[in-house]
Motif scaffolding. Structure first.
Motif, PDB file in Angstrom:
ATOM      1  N   PHE A 124      48.800  51.624  45.239  1.00  0.00           N
ATOM      2  CA  PHE A 124      47.523  51.404  45.927  1.00  0.00           C
ATOM      3  C   PHE A 124      46.615  52.621  45.795  1.00  0.00           C
ATOM      4  O   PHE A 124      45.417  52.494  45.517  1.00  0.00           O
ATOM      5  N   ARG A 173      43.014  53.860  42.604  1.00  0.00           N
ATOM      6  CA  ARG A 173      41.709  54.218  43.149  1.00  0.00           C
ATOM      7  C   ARG A 173      41.260  55.622  42.733  1.00  0.00           C
ATOM      8  O   ARG A 173      40.168  56.048  43.111  1.00  0.00           O
ATOM      9  N   CYS A 218      42.125  45.547  43.024  1.00  0.00           N
ATOM     10  CA  CYS A 218      41.943  46.273  44.284  1.00  0.00           C
ATOM     11  C   CYS A 218      41.902  45.333  45.482  1.00  0.00           C
ATOM     12  O   CYS A 218      42.403  45.658  46.563  1.00  0.00           O
ATOM     13  N   GLN A 219      41.315  44.163  45.294  1.00  0.00           N
ATOM     14  CA  GLN A 219      41.224  43.197  46.387  1.00  0.00           C
ATOM     15  C   GLN A 219      42.586  42.609  46.741  1.00  0.00           C
ATOM     16  O   GLN A 219      42.912  42.418  47.916  1.00  0.00           O
ATOM     17  N   GLN A 220      43.389  42.339  45.737  1.00  0.00           N
ATOM     18  CA  GLN A 220      44.629  41.591  45.934  1.00  0.00           C
ATOM     19  C   GLN A 220      45.842  42.465  46.231  1.00  0.00           C
ATOM     20  O   GLN A 220      46.786  42.007  46.856  1.00  0.00           O
ATOM     21  N   GLN A 234      47.458  45.210  48.209  1.00  0.00           N
ATOM     22  CA  GLN A 234      47.272  45.969  49.442  1.00  0.00           C
ATOM     23  C   GLN A 234      48.538  46.700  49.899  1.00  0.00           C
ATOM     24  O   GLN A 234      48.477  47.671  50.639  1.00  0.00           O
ATOM     25  N   VAL A 235      49.677  46.221  49.457  1.00  0.00           N
ATOM     26  CA  VAL A 235      50.951  46.819  49.866  1.00  0.00           C
ATOM     27  C   VAL A 235      51.712  47.249  48.619  1.00  0.00           C
ATOM     28  O   VAL A 235      51.881  46.454  47.688  1.00  0.00           O
ATOM     29  N   GLY A 290      50.069  41.570  47.615  1.00  0.00           N
ATOM     30  CA  GLY A 290      48.947  41.374  48.518  1.00  0.00           C
ATOM     31  C   GLY A 290      49.306  41.548  49.980  1.00  0.00           C
ATOM     32  O   GLY A 290      48.436  41.685  50.826  1.00  0.00           O
ATOM     33  N   TYR A 304      47.350  40.106  53.186  1.00  0.00           N
ATOM     34  CA  TYR A 304      45.924  39.912  52.898  1.00  0.00           C
ATOM     35  C   TYR A 304      45.629  39.292  51.535  1.00  0.00           C
ATOM     36  O   TYR A 304      44.494  39.095  51.164  1.00  0.00           O
TER      37      TYR A 304
END
Length: 307
Positions: free
Chosen positions: A57, A61, A82-84, A86-87, A104, A107
């Motif tokens: 994650f 970035r 980046c949207q999908q 999260q973990v 994901g 989320y």
């Protein structure tokens, strides 16, 4: 005078040639140095990420990694990643390869695996959403091989593009007669509150039989499991001459979803259409029928864009 001019011309041409060669070498050298710098920067970032036990994650970035992903994949791919995702767990390093993965979580329904090999500067990302592969351009990959979208004709013999039909059909020959051991059509119907689905699943391998289909069995040859396909009503269309009768079933809405769930992914199966007289038409390993979910989802995605 002419001799001096000639010598001057040769001298100037030689100097220009050397200058051009020098510029070419300089440009190539600069490109090589830039590539090496970028590679070293990416390797340093992976080293730092691993040392700090940072996650997938956090890694994607970082500016240099972000730029590399956008460059080799696309902005759309990166944005969805980046949207999908999260973990994720910490980046690992084994035998000259950095690896990381993420999901994901609560989320999203994405899954991604990333690897980077500094020795040859290869960055690879395998990314899926809902178990569907995301291509480099960020779009979903659908395997629609063996399926075709067709349209009914109007009074001018032109396609009625607002009424698409998703078709699957096999062809075989029996002497002078060509027949379809299986054909299937899927038609969306606009209904109050949404879209209804109508499916006709047929065979004309039973020849000129006038008996309705009583049962359709599907055997998964890998597991030996046999499925008794539910349907809503029998379907029959009689022909004469050089075309056999189409006998099959109508499968609608929720019943169709059950049928699609059963057929999807069955790459090694046998289907038996059994009529009310106990006669059966057996089709082994119908190629590409197992692509039904991909074909249907892509079809419906395109259909909804028409609204």
């Amino acid at each position: 005078m002419n001799t001096k001019i000639k010598l001057l011309t040769i001298t100037l041409a030689s100097l220009l040639s050397y200058a051009l060669v020098g510029c070419g070498n300089s440009s190539t050298k600069q490109q090589t140095e830039t590539t090496v710098q970028q590679k070293n920067l990416l390797e340093d970032i992976f080293k730092e990420t691993f040392a700090k036990k940072e996650s997938f994650f956090e890694l994607i970035r970082k500016d240099a990694v972000k730029e590399r992903i956008i460059s080799e994949y696309s902005q759309n791919f990166y944005d969805k990643l980046c949207q999908q995702i999260q973990v994720s767990s910490s980046i690992s390093y084994t035998d000259g390869k950095y690896e990381g993965n993420g999901t994901g979580g609560r989320y999203g329904n994405g899954e991604a695996y990333l690897s980077y090999i500094p020795a040859n500067d290869i960055l690879t990302i395998n990314f899926t959403i809902g178990r569907r592969t995301i291509q480099r351009d960020g779009e979903v990959y659908y395997n629609t091989e063996g399926w075709e979208v067709k349209y009914p004709k109007d009074e001018f013999d032109e396609d009625i593009t607002s009424e698409p039909v998703l078709m699957y059909e096999l062809f075989e020959n029996d002497g002078l007669i060509t027949y379809s051991p299986i054909w299937l059509s899927i038609t969306p119907v606009r209904v109050k509150g949404g879209i209804g689905i109508g499916c006709i699943f047929c065979t004309n391998k039973l020849g000129y039989s006038s008996s309705n289909i009583a049962k359709i069995l599907v055997k998964d040859n890998a597991s030996g499991r046999v499925y008794n396909i539910a349907f809503d009503e029998p379907y029959y269309e009689e022909y004469s001459g050089f075309k056999y009768a189409d006998v099959g079933v109508g499968i609608f809405n929720d019943t169709f979803i059950q049928f699609m769930n059963t057929i999807t992914g069955l790459v090694d199966c046998t289907i038996s259409f059994i009529n009310e007289d106990g006669e059966n038409a057996v089709i082994k390993n119908p190629e590409n029928l197992c692509n039904i979910r991909d074909a249907f989802d892509k079809f419906m995605e395109d259909y909804k864009k028409m609204e």
